[in-house]
Design a protein around this motif. Structure first.
Motif, PDB file in Angstrom:
ATOM      1  N   ILE A  96       0.812  -1.030  -0.190  1.00 23.61           N
ATOM      2  CA  ILE A  96       0.096   0.037  -0.102  1.00 23.61           C
ATOM      3  C   ILE A  96       0.996   1.099   0.095  1.00 23.61           C
ATOM      4  O   ILE A  96       1.835   1.306   0.605  1.00 23.61           O
ATOM      5  CB  ILE A  96      -0.925  -0.033   1.205  1.00 23.61           C
ATOM      6  N   ALA A  97       0.783   2.116  -0.874  1.00 20.81           N
ATOM      7  CA  ALA A  97       1.408   3.356  -1.050  1.00 20.81           C
ATOM      8  C   ALA A  97       0.846   4.701  -0.547  1.00 20.81           C
ATOM      9  O   ALA A  97      -0.320   4.886  -0.988  1.00 20.81           O
ATOM     10  CB  ALA A  97       2.151   3.380  -2.530  1.00 20.81           C
ATOM     11  N   PHE A  98       1.573   5.326  -0.052  1.00 24.48           N
ATOM     12  CA  PHE A  98       1.024   6.925   0.499  1.00 24.48           C
ATOM     13  C   PHE A  98       1.709   7.972  -0.084  1.00 24.48           C
ATOM     14  O   PHE A  98       3.014   7.891   0.138  1.00 24.48           O
ATOM     15  CB  PHE A  98       0.965   6.962   1.812  1.00 24.48           C
ATOM     16  N   ALA A  99       1.229   8.933  -0.763  1.00 22.16           N
ATOM     17  CA  ALA A  99       1.728  10.058  -1.305  1.00 22.16           C
ATOM     18  C   ALA A  99       1.762  11.094  -0.316  1.00 22.16           C
ATOM     19  O   ALA A  99       0.981  11.332   0.470  1.00 22.16           O
ATOM     20  CB  ALA A  99       0.964  10.525  -2.738  1.00 22.16           C
ATOM     21  N   MET A 100       2.942  11.737  -0.420  1.00 21.28           N
ATOM     22  CA  MET A 100       3.117  12.835   0.728  1.00 21.28           C
ATOM     23  C   MET A 100       4.371  13.737   0.277  1.00 21.28           C
ATOM     24  O   MET A 100       5.069  13.541  -0.846  1.00 21.28           O
ATOM     25  CB  MET A 100       3.500  12.467   1.806  1.00 21.28           C
ATOM     26  N   ASP A 101       4.213  14.855   0.749  1.00 18.07           N
ATOM     27  CA  ASP A 101       5.419  15.849   0.275  1.00 18.07           C
ATOM     28  C   ASP A 101       6.761  15.676   1.008  1.00 18.07           C
ATOM     29  O   ASP A 101       6.712  14.636   1.614  1.00 18.07           O
ATOM     30  CB  ASP A 101       4.950  17.365   0.489  1.00 18.07           C
ATOM     31  N   LYS A 102       7.739  16.146   0.426  1.00 17.98           N
ATOM     32  CA  LYS A 102       9.031  15.828   0.809  1.00 17.98           C
ATOM     33  C   LYS A 102       9.445  16.233   2.436  1.00 17.98           C
ATOM     34  O   LYS A 102       9.954  15.254   2.954  1.00 17.98           O
ATOM     35  CB  LYS A 102      10.086  16.791   0.091  1.00 17.98           C
ATOM     36  N   ASP A 103       8.998  17.217   2.827  1.00 17.77           N
ATOM     37  CA  ASP A 103       9.133  17.472   4.412  1.00 17.77           C
ATOM     38  C   ASP A 103       8.196  16.323   5.267  1.00 17.77           C
ATOM     39  O   ASP A 103       8.915  15.818   6.153  1.00 17.77           O
ATOM     40  CB  ASP A 103       8.438  18.624   4.901  1.00 17.77           C
ATOM     41  N   GLU A 104       7.160  15.938   4.715  1.00 18.27           N
ATOM     42  CA  GLU A 104       6.456  14.798   5.721  1.00 18.27           C
ATOM     43  C   GLU A 104       7.173  13.390   5.256  1.00 18.27           C
ATOM     44  O   GLU A 104       7.205  12.805   6.485  1.00 18.27           O
ATOM     45  CB  GLU A 104       4.908  14.727   5.129  1.00 18.27           C
ATOM     46  N   PHE A 105       7.632  13.198   4.143  1.00 16.07           N
ATOM     47  CA  PHE A 105       8.479  11.982   3.868  1.00 16.07           C
ATOM     48  C   PHE A 105       9.696  11.937   4.836  1.00 16.07           C
ATOM     49  O   PHE A 105       9.794  10.883   5.668  1.00 16.07           O
ATOM     50  CB  PHE A 105       8.999  12.075   2.275  1.00 16.07           C
ATOM     51  N   ALA A 106      10.290  13.174   5.221  1.00 15.36           N
ATOM     52  CA  ALA A 106      11.673  13.094   6.256  1.00 15.36           C
ATOM     53  C   ALA A 106      11.205  12.844   7.549  1.00 15.36           C
ATOM     54  O   ALA A 106      11.921  11.957   8.113  1.00 15.36           O
ATOM     55  CB  ALA A 106      12.213  14.427   5.733  1.00 15.36           C
ATOM     56  N   VAL A 107       9.994  13.091   8.121  1.00 13.09           N
ATOM     57  CA  VAL A 107       9.473  12.986   9.251  1.00 13.09           C
ATOM     58  C   VAL A 107       9.221  11.668   9.450  1.00 13.09           C
ATOM     59  O   VAL A 107       9.592  11.081  10.334  1.00 13.09           O
ATOM     60  CB  VAL A 107       8.431  14.303   9.452  1.00 13.09           C
ATOM     61  N   CYS A 108       8.561  11.126   8.539  1.00  8.18           N
ATOM     62  CA  CYS A 108       7.875   9.950   8.847  1.00  8.18           C
ATOM     63  C   CYS A 108       9.040   8.708   8.786  1.00  8.18           C
ATOM     64  O   CYS A 108       9.134   7.884   9.383  1.00  8.18           O
ATOM     65  CB  CYS A 108       7.069   9.599   7.712  1.00  8.18           C
ATOM     66  N   ALA A 109      10.150   9.083   7.695  1.00 10.28           N
ATOM     67  CA  ALA A 109      11.264   8.139   7.484  1.00 10.28           C
ATOM     68  C   ALA A 109      12.045   8.255   9.308  1.00 10.28           C
ATOM     69  O   ALA A 109      12.460   7.267   9.589  1.00 10.28           O
ATOM     70  CB  ALA A 109      12.406   8.766   6.831  1.00 10.28           C
TER      71      ALA A 109
END
Length: 115
Positions: A65-78
């Motif tokens: 399952i894939a979720f799209a997000m912006d780059k800032d959210e991506f970094a926080v989630c990582a």
């Protein structure tokens, strides 16, 4: 014709534990008890994940399952996944990240183009 995706059901050993992982990683995760003793609902990005107590898949199989997000959210989630001790695999020039939950389900985070 289908109007939208209603929900995705995932069989997990411990619904509350799985829901907590999503709540730790995603700011917008909304966790609710389901309609029964073994269901937990997790709302993410307008989609409901129904976590059902049971025996999950024995191995990963490529479904995800894939979720799209912006780059800032991506970094926080990582960073949150790393802090939770969840192994991640970066892909596509670090614009996609794959991780497994506790029950062999695979999830992908994708940076939105231009995001």
């Amino acid at each position: 014709m289908p109007k939208s995706l209603d929900h995705i059901a995932l069989v997990v050993r411990e619904p509350a534990r799985s829901a907590e992982l999503f709540a730790q990683v995603f700011d917008d995760a909304r966790v609710e008890p389901g309609a029964g003793d073994h269901d937990t609902l997790v709302w993410l990005g307008g989609v409901c994940l129904v976590l059902v107590r049971g025996e999950p898949p024995a191995t990963r199989n490529g479904d995800h399952i894939a979720f799209a997000m912006d780059k800032d959210e991506f970094a926080v989630c990582a960073e949150r996944l790393h802090a939770a001790g969840i192994a991640c695999l970066m892909a596509r020039g670090d614009s996609a990240l794959y991780f497994d939950d506790y029950d062999n389900h695979v999830f992908e985070l994708d940076v939105l183009e231009g995001g």
